[in-house]
Design a protein around this motif. Structure first.
Motif, PDB file in Angstrom:
ATOM      1  N   HIS A   4     -34.991   5.978   4.564  1.00 35.40           N
ATOM      2  CA  HIS A   4     -35.800   4.907   5.235  1.00 35.40           C
ATOM      3  C   HIS A   4     -34.468   3.937   5.600  1.00 35.40           C
ATOM      4  O   HIS A   4     -33.699   3.450   4.640  1.00 35.40           O
ATOM      5  N   LEU A   6     -33.389   0.079   7.917  1.00 33.76           N
ATOM      6  CA  LEU A   6     -34.041  -0.893   8.638  1.00 33.76           C
ATOM      7  C   LEU A   6     -32.902  -1.479   9.664  1.00 33.76           C
ATOM      8  O   LEU A   6     -31.880  -1.503   9.316  1.00 33.76           O
ATOM      9  N   THR A  30     -37.532   1.626  10.447  1.00 35.68           N
ATOM     10  CA  THR A  30     -38.353   0.007  10.728  1.00 35.68           C
ATOM     11  C   THR A  30     -37.511  -0.621  11.704  1.00 35.68           C
ATOM     12  O   THR A  30     -36.112  -1.091  11.190  1.00 35.68           O
ATOM     13  N   VAL A  32     -36.493  -3.943  14.017  1.00 34.51           N
ATOM     14  CA  VAL A  32     -36.879  -5.259  13.884  1.00 34.51           C
ATOM     15  C   VAL A  32     -35.981  -5.844  15.268  1.00 34.51           C
ATOM     16  O   VAL A  32     -35.153  -5.612  15.612  1.00 34.51           O
ATOM     17  N   HIS A  53     -41.950   5.825  12.386  1.00 30.18           N
ATOM     18  CA  HIS A  53     -41.206   4.584  12.546  1.00 30.18           C
ATOM     19  C   HIS A  53     -42.225   3.417  12.730  1.00 30.18           C
ATOM     20  O   HIS A  53     -43.141   3.546  13.526  1.00 30.18           O
ATOM     21  N   VAL A  54     -41.638   2.233  12.353  1.00 24.72           N
ATOM     22  CA  VAL A  54     -42.570   0.992  12.244  1.00 24.72           C
ATOM     23  C   VAL A  54     -41.782   0.137  12.988  1.00 24.72           C
ATOM     24  O   VAL A  54     -40.645  -0.352  12.735  1.00 24.72           O
ATOM     25  N   ASP A  56     -41.227  -4.026  13.649  1.00 27.86           N
ATOM     26  CA  ASP A  56     -41.619  -5.515  13.000  1.00 27.86           C
ATOM     27  C   ASP A  56     -40.920  -6.536  13.992  1.00 27.86           C
ATOM     28  O   ASP A  56     -39.738  -6.545  14.098  1.00 27.86           O
ATOM     29  N   LYS A  72     -41.201  -6.446   3.634  1.00 31.77           N
ATOM     30  CA  LYS A  72     -42.287  -5.744   4.280  1.00 31.77           C
ATOM     31  C   LYS A  72     -42.039  -4.401   4.649  1.00 31.77           C
ATOM     32  O   LYS A  72     -43.120  -3.475   4.145  1.00 31.77           O
ATOM     33  N   ALA A  73     -40.745  -4.142   5.037  1.00 32.15           N
ATOM     34  CA  ALA A  73     -40.328  -2.601   5.239  1.00 32.15           C
ATOM     35  C   ALA A  73     -40.457  -1.820   4.136  1.00 32.15           C
ATOM     36  O   ALA A  73     -40.746  -0.736   4.054  1.00 32.15           O
ATOM     37  N   ARG A  76     -44.099  -1.365   3.055  1.00 34.28           N
ATOM     38  CA  ARG A  76     -45.008  -0.819   4.098  1.00 34.28           C
ATOM     39  C   ARG A  76     -44.610   0.697   4.069  1.00 34.28           C
ATOM     40  O   ARG A  76     -45.350   1.751   4.267  1.00 34.28           O
ATOM     41  N   ARG A  77     -43.121   1.105   4.236  1.00 34.54           N
ATOM     42  CA  ARG A  77     -42.807   2.417   4.541  1.00 34.54           C
ATOM     43  C   ARG A  77     -42.135   3.033   3.336  1.00 34.54           C
ATOM     44  O   ARG A  77     -41.740   4.189   3.260  1.00 34.54           O
TER      45      ARG A  77
END
Length: 272
Positions: A4, A6, A30, A32, A53-54, A56, A72-73, A76-77
């Motif tokens: 994972h 970010l 993730t 941003v 994938h997320v 934010d 948060k990442a 959440r993930r």
């Protein structure tokens, strides 16, 4: 579970290319950014798995945002294995037109935010017994000032020192911190537009072409990989050789282009 990462500034340009590279390598991403439509479009194009994938949304000039997006990442993930600080702003402003507000926002996004994301990531990693990697995106402007970029050049020079300082303090915990310093890279960025005249002037380098976002993404992926496991505190300059020197100056002595290696066996006392 997949690894994972970010990525800040993931909506376009280098950040988007970095996100795509990690996704192609099987990582969960993730992303941003401040620009919601662009960010969601970028992440949705990475894979058909909508859960992988997320996005934010965050303004990283907000002093609470960098820490929040990391936490948060993570929650959440799942735990983060890497953070790539690609977000950066460059509002061109002549030195006599600089004011505190413009200066402070550039430093907040380009320097303070990477410091806070790195600290938050390291705190979570240490608390859970994990290791990881941080890569900051610097710039050739860290070494060479140019008109209209006093705030930006200062921020990137500070980011490179932040990279080294964090590497020194976090190495014992297994957190590697490096930076990639791109040369001129062609990106279509409404956030940091440049004229073609400017692009042509700064994109000259020994390898003879402008950089591509994928060039930078490849360097980032390598620094995060096990192949670079003994590298930390390093600034990798990915610039086509621009930082090595210039090819644009004229010869400064006659016949430069005709210089050849000397004959190792010159003829002595030859006669006709």
């Amino acid at each position: 579970m997949s690894k994972h990462v970010l990525v800040t500034g993931a909506a376009s340009g280098i950040g988007a290319a970095v996100a795509a590279r990690f996704a192609n390598d099987g990582w969960a991403v993730t992303g941003v950014d401040l620009r919601e439509p662009e960010l969601r479009a970028t992440l949705s194009a990475l894979t058909t798995d909508t859960d992988a994938h997320v996005a934010d949304l965050a303004d990283l000039a907000d002093p609470t945002a960098p820490t929040r997006v990391v936490i948060k990442a993570w929650e959440r993930r799942g735990p983060l294995d890497a953070v790539v600080n690609a977000a950066g702003i460059y509002p061109a402003r002549g030195f006599l037109d600089l004011d505190a507000a413009v200066w402070d926002r550039v430093q907040a996004v380009n320097v303070r935010a990477p410091m806070l994301t790195t600290r938050a990531f390291a705190e979570l990693a240490v608390a859970t017994g994990r290791t990881g990697s941080v890569v900051n995106i610097s710039s050739g402007a860290a070494l060479r000032a140019r008109p209209g970029a006093a705030h930006y050049s200062t921020s990137k020079a500070a980011l490179e020192m932040l990279t080294r300082a964090a590497a020194v303090e976090l190495g014992a915990a297994g957190i590697r911190v490096n930076a990639v310093s791109p040369g001129f890279v062609t990106v279509d960025s409404p956030a940091n537009p440049v004229t073609e005249e400017y692009a042509a002037a700064v994109s000259v380098n020994p390898l003879g072409r402008r950089g591509r976002p994928d060039d930078i993404a490849a360097a980032v992926a390598w620094l995060v990989s096990p192949a670079a496991e003994w590298i930390t505190g390093t600034v990798l300059r990915v610039d086509g050789g621009a930082s090595a020197g210039t090819t644009t100056l004229p010869p400064h002595w006659p016949g430069l282009s005709e210089v050849q290696a000397p004959d190792p066996h010159p003829t002595q006392g030859a006669t006709l």
